[in-house]
Design a protein around this motif. Structure first.
Motif, PDB file in Angstrom:
ATOM      1  N   ALA A   1       0.849  -1.188   0.000  1.00 31.76           N
ATOM      2  CA  ALA A   1       0.000   0.000   0.000  1.00 31.76           C
ATOM      3  C   ALA A   1       0.884   1.238   0.000  1.00 31.76           C
ATOM      4  CB  ALA A   1      -0.902  -0.012   1.225  1.00 31.76           C
ATOM      5  N   PRO A   2       0.452   2.281  -0.698  1.00 34.03           N
ATOM      6  CA  PRO A   2       1.222   3.524  -0.666  1.00 34.03           C
ATOM      7  C   PRO A   2       1.167   4.135   0.727  1.00 34.03           C
ATOM      8  CG  PRO A   2      -0.891   3.878  -1.737  1.00 34.03           C
ATOM      9  CD  PRO A   2      -0.778   2.409  -1.457  1.00 34.03           C
ATOM     10  N   THR A   3       2.163   4.906   1.074  1.00 29.79           N
ATOM     11  CA  THR A   3       2.177   5.582   2.369  1.00 29.79           C
ATOM     12  C   THR A   3       2.355   7.077   2.150  1.00 29.79           C
ATOM     13  OG1 THR A   3       4.555   5.312   2.657  1.00 29.79           O
ATOM     14  CG2 THR A   3       3.133   3.587   3.597  1.00 29.79           C
ATOM     15  N   ALA A   4       2.067   7.832   3.192  1.00 30.24           N
ATOM     16  CA  ALA A   4       2.239   9.278   3.157  1.00 30.24           C
ATOM     17  C   ALA A   4       2.950   9.697   4.433  1.00 30.24           C
ATOM     18  CB  ALA A   4       0.885   9.963   3.058  1.00 30.24           C
ATOM     19  N   ARG A   5       3.811  10.673   4.324  1.00 26.47           N
ATOM     20  CA  ARG A   5       4.521  11.190   5.491  1.00 26.47           C
ATOM     21  C   ARG A   5       3.641  12.254   6.131  1.00 26.47           C
ATOM     22  NH1 ARG A   5       8.262   9.472   7.584  1.00 26.47           N
ATOM     23  NH2 ARG A   5       9.951  10.332   8.753  1.00 26.47           N
ATOM     24  N   VAL A   6       3.444  12.129   7.450  1.00 21.88           N
ATOM     25  CA  VAL A   6       2.587  13.053   8.189  1.00 21.88           C
ATOM     26  C   VAL A   6       3.332  13.549   9.422  1.00 21.88           C
ATOM     27  CG1 VAL A   6       0.428  13.245   9.491  1.00 21.88           C
ATOM     28  CG2 VAL A   6       0.484  11.900   7.410  1.00 21.88           C
ATOM     29  N   ARG A   7       3.182  14.836   9.685  1.00 21.69           N
ATOM     30  CA  ARG A   7       3.730  15.438  10.904  1.00 21.69           C
ATOM     31  C   ARG A   7       2.556  15.917  11.747  1.00 21.69           C
ATOM     32  NH1 ARG A   7       4.604  20.146  13.187  1.00 21.69           N
ATOM     33  NH2 ARG A   7       3.864  21.344  11.425  1.00 21.69           N
ATOM     34  N   LEU A   8       2.507  15.459  12.975  1.00 23.88           N
ATOM     35  CA  LEU A   8       1.461  15.858  13.916  1.00 23.88           C
ATOM     36  C   LEU A   8       2.113  16.300  15.214  1.00 23.88           C
ATOM     37  CD1 LEU A   8      -0.951  12.794  13.497  1.00 23.88           C
ATOM     38  CD2 LEU A   8      -1.198  15.048  12.439  1.00 23.88           C
ATOM     39  N   VAL A   9       1.500  17.258  15.879  1.00 21.63           N
ATOM     40  CA  VAL A   9       1.915  17.646  17.220  1.00 21.63           C
ATOM     41  C   VAL A   9       0.851  17.071  18.151  1.00 21.63           C
ATOM     42  CG1 VAL A   9       2.445  19.536  18.799  1.00 21.63           C
ATOM     43  CG2 VAL A   9       3.020  19.739  16.355  1.00 21.63           C
ATOM     44  N   VAL A  10       1.198  15.985  18.818  1.00 24.09           N
ATOM     45  CA  VAL A  10       0.241  15.264  19.657  1.00 24.09           C
ATOM     46  C   VAL A  10       0.608  15.477  21.121  1.00 24.09           C
ATOM     47  CG1 VAL A  10      -0.805  13.025  20.170  1.00 24.09           C
ATOM     48  CG2 VAL A  10      -0.097  13.556  17.830  1.00 24.09           C
ATOM     49  N   ASN A  11      -0.331  16.085  21.844  1.00 27.12           N
ATOM     50  CA  ASN A  11      -0.127  16.374  23.273  1.00 27.12           C
ATOM     51  C   ASN A  11       1.175  17.129  23.511  1.00 27.12           C
ATOM     52  OD1 ASN A  11      -2.554  15.070  23.798  1.00 27.12           O
ATOM     53  ND2 ASN A  11      -1.531  13.101  24.034  1.00 27.12           N
ATOM     54  N   GLY A  12       1.486  18.037  22.590  1.00 28.62           N
ATOM     55  CA  GLY A  12       2.665  18.885  22.723  1.00 28.62           C
ATOM     56  C   GLY A  12       3.947  18.324  22.153  1.00 28.62           C
ATOM     57  N   SER A  13       3.941  17.065  21.707  1.00 26.84           N
ATOM     58  CA  SER A  13       5.150  16.452  21.147  1.00 26.84           C
ATOM     59  C   SER A  13       5.004  16.297  19.636  1.00 26.84           C
ATOM     60  CB  SER A  13       5.390  15.066  21.755  1.00 26.84           C
ATOM     61  OG  SER A  13       5.619  15.172  23.134  1.00 26.84           O
ATOM     62  N   GLU A  14       6.003  16.805  18.927  1.00 26.53           N
ATOM     63  CA  GLU A  14       5.972  16.670  17.469  1.00 26.53           C
ATOM     64  C   GLU A  14       6.347  15.252  17.077  1.00 26.53           C
ATOM     65  OE1 GLU A  14       8.110  18.554  13.547  1.00 26.53           O
ATOM     66  OE2 GLU A  14       7.667  19.893  15.230  1.00 26.53           O
ATOM     67  N   ARG A  15       5.560  14.672  16.197  1.00 25.70           N
ATOM     68  CA  ARG A  15       5.779  13.316  15.707  1.00 25.70           C
ATOM     69  C   ARG A  15       5.692  13.340  14.193  1.00 25.70           C
ATOM     70  NH1 ARG A  15       4.689   9.523  19.888  1.00 25.70           N
ATOM     71  NH2 ARG A  15       5.689   8.120  18.430  1.00 25.70           N
ATOM     72  N   GLU A  16       6.606  12.637  13.540  1.00 25.56           N
ATOM     73  CA  GLU A  16       6.567  12.517  12.084  1.00 25.56           C
ATOM     74  C   GLU A  16       6.734  11.050  11.732  1.00 25.56           C
ATOM     75  OE1 GLU A  16       8.712  14.414   8.149  1.00 25.56           O
ATOM     76  OE2 GLU A  16       8.869  15.450  10.077  1.00 25.56           O
ATOM     77  N   PHE A  17       5.879  10.551  10.846  1.00 23.61           N
ATOM     78  CA  PHE A  17       5.888   9.132  10.516  1.00 23.61           C
ATOM     79  C   PHE A  17       5.148   8.889   9.213  1.00 23.61           C
ATOM     80  CE2 PHE A  17       2.894  10.350  13.766  1.00 23.61           C
ATOM     81  CZ  PHE A  17       1.673  10.052  13.177  1.00 23.61           C
ATOM     82  N   GLU A  18       5.284   7.664   8.722  1.00 22.28           N
ATOM     83  CA  GLU A  18       4.584   7.224   7.519  1.00 22.28           C
ATOM     84  C   GLU A  18       3.261   6.592   7.923  1.00 22.28           C
ATOM     85  OE1 GLU A  18       5.689   7.325   4.179  1.00 22.28           O
ATOM     86  OE2 GLU A  18       7.353   8.559   4.903  1.00 22.28           O
ATOM     87  N   VAL A  19       2.205   6.917   7.194  1.00 25.37           N
ATOM     88  CA  VAL A  19       0.899   6.312   7.448  1.00 25.37           C
ATOM     89  C   VAL A  19       0.291   5.849   6.133  1.00 25.37           C
ATOM     90  CG1 VAL A  19       0.404   7.724   9.490  1.00 25.37           C
ATOM     91  CG2 VAL A  19      -0.398   8.474   7.255  1.00 25.37           C
ATOM     92  N   ASP A  20      -0.573   4.885   6.242  1.00 23.14           N
ATOM     93  CA  ASP A  20      -1.419   4.497   5.128  1.00 23.14           C
ATOM     94  C   ASP A  20      -2.395   5.660   4.946  1.00 23.14           C
ATOM     95  OD1 ASP A  20      -3.697   3.539   3.689  1.00 23.14           O
ATOM     96  OD2 ASP A  20      -3.186   1.484   4.229  1.00 23.14           O
ATOM     97  N   PRO A  21      -2.533   6.221   3.752  1.00 18.25           N
ATOM     98  CA  PRO A  21      -3.408   7.387   3.571  1.00 18.25           C
ATOM     99  C   PRO A  21      -4.874   7.115   3.918  1.00 18.25           C
ATOM    100  CG  PRO A  21      -2.298   6.819   1.508  1.00 18.25           C
ATOM    101  CD  PRO A  21      -1.841   5.840   2.535  1.00 18.25           C
ATOM    102  N   ARG A  22      -5.226   5.854   4.098  1.00 17.15           N
ATOM    103  CA  ARG A  22      -6.610   5.505   4.456  1.00 17.15           C
ATOM    104  C   ARG A  22      -6.814   5.404   5.965  1.00 17.15           C
ATOM    105  NH1 ARG A  22      -6.310   0.118   1.146  1.00 17.15           N
ATOM    106  NH2 ARG A  22      -4.361   0.232   2.286  1.00 17.15           N
ATOM    107  N   GLN A  23      -5.756   5.619   6.757  1.00 20.01           N
ATOM    108  CA  GLN A  23      -5.851   5.489   8.218  1.00 20.01           C
ATOM    109  C   GLN A  23      -6.511   6.707   8.846  1.00 20.01           C
ATOM    110  OE1 GLN A  23      -1.735   4.358   9.398  1.00 20.01           O
ATOM    111  NE2 GLN A  23      -2.826   3.090  10.890  1.00 20.01           N
ATOM    112  N   SER A  24      -7.429   6.436   9.752  1.00 19.40           N
ATOM    113  CA  SER A  24      -8.079   7.518  10.488  1.00 19.40           C
ATOM    114  C   SER A  24      -7.135   8.055  11.565  1.00 19.40           C
ATOM    115  CB  SER A  24      -9.362   7.011  11.146  1.00 19.40           C
ATOM    116  OG  SER A  24      -9.048   6.078  12.170  1.00 19.40           O
ATOM    117  N   VAL A  25      -7.440   9.245  12.043  1.00 19.54           N
ATOM    118  CA  VAL A  25      -6.680   9.800  13.166  1.00 19.54           C
ATOM    119  C   VAL A  25      -6.775   8.840  14.353  1.00 19.54           C
ATOM    120  CG1 VAL A  25      -6.620  11.671  14.872  1.00 19.54           C
ATOM    121  CG2 VAL A  25      -6.887  12.207  12.440  1.00 19.54           C
TER     122      VAL A  25
END
Length: 181
Positions: free
Chosen positions: A27-51
């Motif tokens: 499956a293709p993936t997408a790189r996403v950067r989120l700031v979760v509870n004050g911590s920055e996180r960057e990772f690959e996700v399946d574009p069909r994955q919900s939050v």
């Protein structure tokens, strides 16, 4: 049975072909950067994955609950960029760069958020399954200015279902916390 066989017979030949050799497709993936509870996180996700699935399965933040997975119960409510969101209905890739607050991000060390403390004081939970979503929705309800009366709280919290029917305690907790802030 005859209808099913007729439908299968009418299917295009390409559908019935075996997968090409060379291994399973990835499956293709997408790189996403989120700031979760004050911590920055960057990772690959399946574009069909919900939050919701990213929070629970990728980031191991299991406080946010998967209830109906259809946006009807509110158990998965989180705050994204200051707005309450049913996290099961929104894709993680749609929120690249967003700030997300989950139930794990409310307390400051050993000090509970005022609404968490009010839930305990007013018996705003029984089984506890819906409690994280109720609290996150309540925090947003207060921040939005929709906690001036029990009727208003009930209206603005109506997207969060409690199967144990702890609603009187939930409304009392939101009203109490609104008075503290």
């Amino acid at each position: 049975m005859a209808g099913g066989a007729a439908s299968l017979a009418a299917a295009p030949a390409a559908i019935a072909q075996p997968a090409p050799s060379g291994g399973p497709a990835t499956a293709p993936t997408a790189r996403v950067r989120l700031v979760v509870n004050g911590s920055e996180r960057e990772f690959e996700v399946d574009p069909r994955q919900s939050v919701l699935d990213v929070l629970r399965e990728t980031l191991d933040l299991t406080g946010t609950k998967k209830g109906c997975n259809q946006g009807a119960c509110g158990a998965c409510t989180v705050i994204i960029n200051g707005r309450r969101v049913t996290s099961c209905l929104t894709l993680a890739v749609m929120h690249d760069g967003a700030e997300i607050t989950t139930i794990e991000g409310l307390a400051r060390g050993d000090e509970l958020h005022p609404l968490q403390a009010a839930f305990i004081e007013h018996d705003g939970f029984q089984c506890g399954f819906c409690t994280p979503g109720q609290i996150m929705s309540g925090v947003a309800c207060i921040a939005e200015g929709h906690a001036t009366s029990p009727d208003e709280i009930q209206f603005w919290m109506s997207g969060n279902i409690c199967r144990c029917a702890a609603y009187p305690g939930i409304v009392a907790a939101v009203a109490d916390a609104a008075g503290r802030t």
